[in-house]
Design an enzyme around this catalytic site. Structure first.
Site, PDB file in Angstrom:
ATOM      1  CB  THR A  41      75.903  13.282  58.175  1.00 57.45           C
ATOM      2  OG1 THR A  41      75.948  12.067  59.066  1.00 57.45           O
ATOM      3  CG2 THR A  41      75.469  13.203  56.937  1.00 57.45           C
TER       4      THR A  41
ATOM      5  CB  SER B 286      73.575  18.019  58.816  1.00 56.09           C
ATOM      6  OG  SER B 286      74.475  18.534  60.239  1.00 56.09           O
ATOM      7  CB  ILE B 287      70.328  14.274  55.704  1.00 56.23           C
ATOM      8  CG1 ILE B 287      70.921  12.929  55.998  1.00 56.23           C
ATOM      9  CG2 ILE B 287      68.982  13.856  55.468  1.00 56.23           C
ATOM     10  CD1 ILE B 287      70.968  11.440  56.784  1.00 56.23           C
TER      11      ILE B 287
ATOM     12  CE  LYS C  86      67.336   7.208  63.009  1.00 59.56           C
ATOM     13  NZ  LYS C  86      66.957   8.729  62.988  1.00 59.56           N
TER      14      LYS C  86
ATOM     15  CB  ILE D 278      74.785   9.800  54.271  1.00 60.63           C
ATOM     16  CG1 ILE D 278      73.101   9.673  52.772  1.00 60.63           C
ATOM     17  CG2 ILE D 278      75.377  11.645  53.345  1.00 60.63           C
ATOM     18  CD1 ILE D 278      72.414  10.323  52.904  1.00 60.63           C
TER      19      ILE D 278
ATOM     20  N   GLY E  21      67.888  19.886  63.168  1.00 63.00           N
ATOM     21  CA  GLY E  21      68.761  18.405  63.171  1.00 63.00           C
ATOM     22  C   GLY E  21      69.669  19.050  62.614  1.00 63.00           C
TER      23      GLY E  21
ATOM     24  CG  ASP F  29      69.036  19.299  74.430  1.00 62.37           C
ATOM     25  OD1 ASP F  29      68.352  18.487  74.028  1.00 62.37           O
ATOM     26  OD2 ASP F  29      70.049  19.784  75.186  1.00 62.37           O
TER      27      ASP F  29
ATOM     28  CB  ALA G  43      72.280   5.882  70.046  1.00 64.68           C
TER      29      ALA G  43
ATOM     30  CB  SER H 146      75.075  10.937  62.813  1.00 62.85           C
ATOM     31  OG  SER H 146      74.619  11.759  63.942  1.00 62.85           O
TER      32      SER H 146
ATOM     33  CE1 TYR I 137      71.845   3.581  62.824  1.00 62.56           C
ATOM     34  CE2 TYR I 137      69.716   2.317  62.956  1.00 62.56           C
ATOM     35  CZ  TYR I 137      70.687   4.102  63.142  1.00 62.56           C
ATOM     36  OH  TYR I 137      69.863   4.850  62.540  1.00 62.56           O
TER      37      TYR I 137
HETATM   38  P1  NAD Z   1      73.908  14.091  62.203  1.00 61.79           P
HETATM   39  O1  NAD Z   1      74.530  14.314  63.041  1.00 61.79           O
HETATM   40  O2  NAD Z   1      74.182  16.113  60.897  1.00 61.79           O
HETATM   41  O3  NAD Z   1      72.428  15.539  62.836  1.00 61.79           O
HETATM   42  C1  NAD Z   1      71.880  15.508  63.840  1.00 61.79           C
HETATM   43  C2  NAD Z   1      71.838  15.955  64.130  1.00 61.79           C
HETATM   44  O4  NAD Z   1      70.753  15.594  65.370  1.00 61.79           O
HETATM   45  C3  NAD Z   1      72.818  16.638  64.902  1.00 61.79           C
HETATM   46  O5  NAD Z   1      72.139  18.256  64.108  1.00 61.79           O
HETATM   47  C4  NAD Z   1      72.249  16.661  65.865  1.00 61.79           C
HETATM   48  O6  NAD Z   1      72.876  18.616  66.886  1.00 61.79           O
HETATM   49  C5  NAD Z   1      70.457  16.826  66.597  1.00 61.79           C
HETATM   50  N1  NAD Z   1      70.744  16.449  67.881  1.00 61.79           N
HETATM   51  C6  NAD Z   1      71.123  15.324  68.536  1.00 61.79           C
HETATM   52  N2  NAD Z   1      70.946  15.309  70.203  1.00 61.79           N
HETATM   53  C7  NAD Z   1      70.253  16.314  69.882  1.00 61.79           C
HETATM   54  C8  NAD Z   1      69.424  17.412  70.614  1.00 61.79           C
HETATM   55  N3  NAD Z   1      69.215  16.714  71.628  1.00 61.79           N
HETATM   56  N4  NAD Z   1      68.473  17.638  70.426  1.00 61.79           N
HETATM   57  C9  NAD Z   1      68.770  18.742  69.615  1.00 61.79           C
HETATM   58  N5  NAD Z   1      69.040  18.174  68.691  1.00 61.79           N
HETATM   59  C10 NAD Z   1      70.016  16.936  68.600  1.00 61.79           C
HETATM   60  O7  NAD Z   1      73.996  13.462  61.072  1.00 61.79           O
HETATM   61  P2  NAD Z   1      73.009  13.237  59.768  1.00 61.79           P
HETATM   62  O8  NAD Z   1      73.338  11.924  59.112  1.00 61.79           O
HETATM   63  O9  NAD Z   1      72.496  14.575  58.899  1.00 61.79           O
HETATM   64  O10 NAD Z   1      71.239  12.638  60.560  1.00 61.79           O
HETATM   65  C11 NAD Z   1      70.254  13.373  60.511  1.00 61.79           C
HETATM   66  C12 NAD Z   1      68.793  12.148  60.338  1.00 61.79           C
HETATM   67  O11 NAD Z   1      69.518  10.952  59.648  1.00 61.79           O
HETATM   68  C13 NAD Z   1      68.997  11.405  61.884  1.00 61.79           C
HETATM   69  O12 NAD Z   1      68.040  11.022  63.055  1.00 61.79           O
HETATM   70  C14 NAD Z   1      69.540  10.088  61.437  1.00 61.79           C
HETATM   71  O13 NAD Z   1      69.270   8.628  61.883  1.00 61.79           O
HETATM   72  C15 NAD Z   1      69.366   9.714  60.073  1.00 61.79           C
HETATM   73  N6  NAD Z   1      69.489   9.362  59.010  1.00 61.79           N
HETATM   74  C16 NAD Z   1      71.326   9.137  58.786  1.00 61.79           C
HETATM   75  C17 NAD Z   1      71.916   8.651  57.945  1.00 61.79           C
HETATM   76  C18 NAD Z   1      72.901   8.246  58.077  1.00 61.79           C
HETATM   77  O14 NAD Z   1      74.288   7.536  57.397  1.00 61.79           O
HETATM   78  N7  NAD Z   1      73.898  10.042  58.028  1.00 61.79           N
HETATM   79  C19 NAD Z   1      70.869   7.924  57.337  1.00 61.79           C
HETATM   80  C20 NAD Z   1      69.325   7.600  57.668  1.00 61.79           C
HETATM   81  C21 NAD Z   1      69.672   8.170  58.285  1.00 61.79           C
HETATM   82  C1  IMJ Z   2      75.361   4.168  62.982  1.00 63.41           C
HETATM   83  C2  IMJ Z   2      75.616   3.246  63.669  1.00 63.41           C
HETATM   84  C3  IMJ Z   2      76.360   1.880  63.711  1.00 63.41           C
HETATM   85  C4  IMJ Z   2      76.013   1.975  62.173  1.00 63.41           C
HETATM   86  C5  IMJ Z   2      75.732   2.546  61.137  1.00 63.41           C
HETATM   87  C6  IMJ Z   2      75.195   4.133  61.759  1.00 63.41           C
HETATM   88  N1  IMJ Z   2      75.003   2.617  60.452  1.00 63.41           N
HETATM   89  C7  IMJ Z   2      74.942   3.870  59.582  1.00 63.41           C
HETATM   90  C8  IMJ Z   2      74.439   5.610  60.174  1.00 63.41           C
HETATM   91  C9  IMJ Z   2      74.675   1.177  59.333  1.00 63.41           C
HETATM   92  C10 IMJ Z   2      74.461   4.380  57.757  1.00 63.41           C
HETATM   93  C11 IMJ Z   2      74.231   5.979  60.657  1.00 63.41           C
HETATM   94  N2  IMJ Z   2      72.807   6.132  61.621  1.00 63.41           N
HETATM   95  C12 IMJ Z   2      72.426   5.875  60.925  1.00 63.41           C
HETATM   96  C13 IMJ Z   2      72.253   7.255  61.775  1.00 63.41           C
HETATM   97  O1  IMJ Z   2      71.369   7.351  62.685  1.00 63.41           O
HETATM   98  C14 IMJ Z   2      73.584   7.479  63.064  1.00 63.41           C
HETATM   99  C15 IMJ Z   2      73.580   7.464  64.291  1.00 63.41           C
HETATM  100  C16 IMJ Z   2      74.118   8.322  65.492  1.00 63.41           C
HETATM  101  C17 IMJ Z   2      75.581   8.222  65.384  1.00 63.41           C
HETATM  102  C18 IMJ Z   2      76.232   8.939  66.805  1.00 63.41           C
HETATM  103  C19 IMJ Z   2      77.563   8.849  66.439  1.00 63.41           C
HETATM  104  C20 IMJ Z   2      78.451   9.995  67.495  1.00 63.41           C
HETATM  105  C21 IMJ Z   2      77.931   9.813  68.758  1.00 63.41           C
HETATM  106  N3  IMJ Z   2      76.262   9.354  68.968  1.00 63.41           N
HETATM  107  C22 IMJ Z   2      75.581   8.720  68.184  1.00 63.41           C
HETATM  108  N4  IMJ Z   2      74.083   8.444  67.869  1.00 63.41           N
HETATM  109  C23 IMJ Z   2      73.611   8.358  66.483  1.00 63.41           C
HETATM  110  O2  IMJ Z   2      78.430   9.957  69.580  1.00 63.41           O
END
Ligand code: NAD
Ligand code: IMJ
Length: 256
Positions: free
Chosen positions: A194, A20-21, A163, A192, A14, A65, A96, A196, A156
């Site tokens: 990122t 990225s986290i 989730k 955070i 990921g 993937d 999503a 996403s 969300y």
């Molecule tokens: P990010 O976009 O850096 O990471 C998401 C990763 O998912 C990317 O590296 C992307 O390549 C990978 N991915 C998506 N589809 C894929 C596929 N088909 N095969 C392989 N990899 C795939 O964003 P992030 O915020 O670091 O997200 C990492 C995790 O943290 C996610 O599960 C996200 O839901 C979770 N998360 C994020 C937040 C936030 O606020 N950013 C908060 C809580 C949880």
């Molecule tokens: C994502 C959507 C709506 C509200 C949200 C988020 N909040 C937070 C997130 C409040 C914190 C980020 N998050 C926790 C995620 O898990 C994001 C997942 C994600 C983000 C995208 C954006 C680009 C895209 N598809 C995505 N699919 C999953 O095309």
């Protein structure tokens, strides 16, 4: 303190970029002395991830993937062929359709629902099955979740439902793999900025709102999520499985 993951073999899925986290977690794992194998989603990310892998001193980088069964099979074959035990795996993947994160949840299509669940939830099950045979001395598998699994959070939507299924999968996997001394947990991170999160409507407002209400009066940082991942990956976390640990500056406990 000595290094908490000295010579442990770890796999992080990921990593897309520096925000990225998974990047923060990889950095913390290296700091603690772990060997690092990284996977990336596909060609589009290859160059960036190769660069980051070099910077991080990763020992190997693989394309995976998670929607491609062949990629997951390849991953498991490589891990077994290495002949070394695997100690910890981080699943940091979610996806999503963007439209599904903007319109009412009740408008989610069958296709969009299945896609979100396939990438964001089923992939953990598939990865756990693929890596478990390499965890010959026990191990730790962890994933990233978000509060939207438990509460309705605007926009969300289908990700929240995915989730919730992810967190339930953590419990069922923990029960299945526990007898092999493989632990499975989730870290529920606060919002955070990122890739996403970018483009999510009013994300900055959400960050401000959380910082105002959270007991620690700030947002969670990627490095804090990463240090919890270090704890779960190593011996300090040996008694913890099937759990969801909130790393969110305490936001989750608050009511009015
Ligand atoms: P990010 O976009 O850096 O990471 C998401 C990763 O998912 C990317 O590296 C992307 O390549 C990978 N991915 C998506 N589809 C894929 C596929 N088909 N095969 C392989 N990899 C795939 O964003 P992030 O915020 O670091 O997200 C990492 C995790 O943290 C996610 O599960 C996200 O839901 C979770 N998360 C994020 C937040 C936030 O606020 N950013 C908060 C809580 C949880
Ligand atoms: C994502 C959507 C709506 C509200 C949200 C988020 N909040 C937070 C997130 C409040 C914190 C980020 N998050 C926790 C995620 O898990 C994001 C997942 C994600 C983000 C995208 C954006 C680009 C895209 N598809 C995505 N699919 C999953 O095309």
């Amino acid at each position: 303190m000595s290094q908490l993951l000295k010579d442990k073999n770890t796999l992080v899925l990921g990593l897309a970029n520096r925000w990225s986290i998974a990047y923060a977690i990889s950095k913390a794992f290296r700091r603690e002395g772990a060997n690092l194998i990284l996977t990336y989603q596909g060609d589009r990310q290859k160059d960036t991830v190769e660069e980051l892998a070099e910077e991080l001193g990763a020992s190997r980088i693989l394309s995976c993937d998670v929607t491609q069964e062949a990629d997951i099979r390849h991953l498991s074959e490589i891990l077994l062929a290495e002949g070394e035990q695997l100690d910890a795996v981080v699943h940091s993947i979610a996806f999503a359709n963007r439209e599904d994160l903007a319109r009412p949840f009740s408008d989610t299509s069958r296709e969009g629902f299945l896609l979100a669940h396939e990438v964001s939830c089923y992939s953990l099950v598939a990865v756990a099955r693929a890596v478990a045979p390499a965890m010959v001395a026990g191990g730790s598998i962890m994933t990233l979740s978000y509060l939207g699994s438990q509460r309705v959070i605007t926009n969300y939507n289908v990700m929240g439902v995915a989730k919730a299924a992810l967190e339930a999968s953590v419990r069922y996997l923990a029960a299945d793999l526990g007898p092999k001394n493989i632990r499975v947990n989730a870290i529920s991170a606060g919002p955070i900025k990122t890739a996403s999160a970018r483009g999510i409507k009013d994300f900055s407002t959400i960050l401000e709102f959380v910082a105002e209400k959270a007991p620690l009066r700030r947002n969670a940082e990627p490095a804090e999520v990463a240090d919890t991942a270090v704890f779960l990956a190593g011996n300090l976390g040996r008694g913890v499985t099937g759990n969801v640990i909130y790393v969110d500056a305490g936001y989750q406990i608050m009511g009015y």
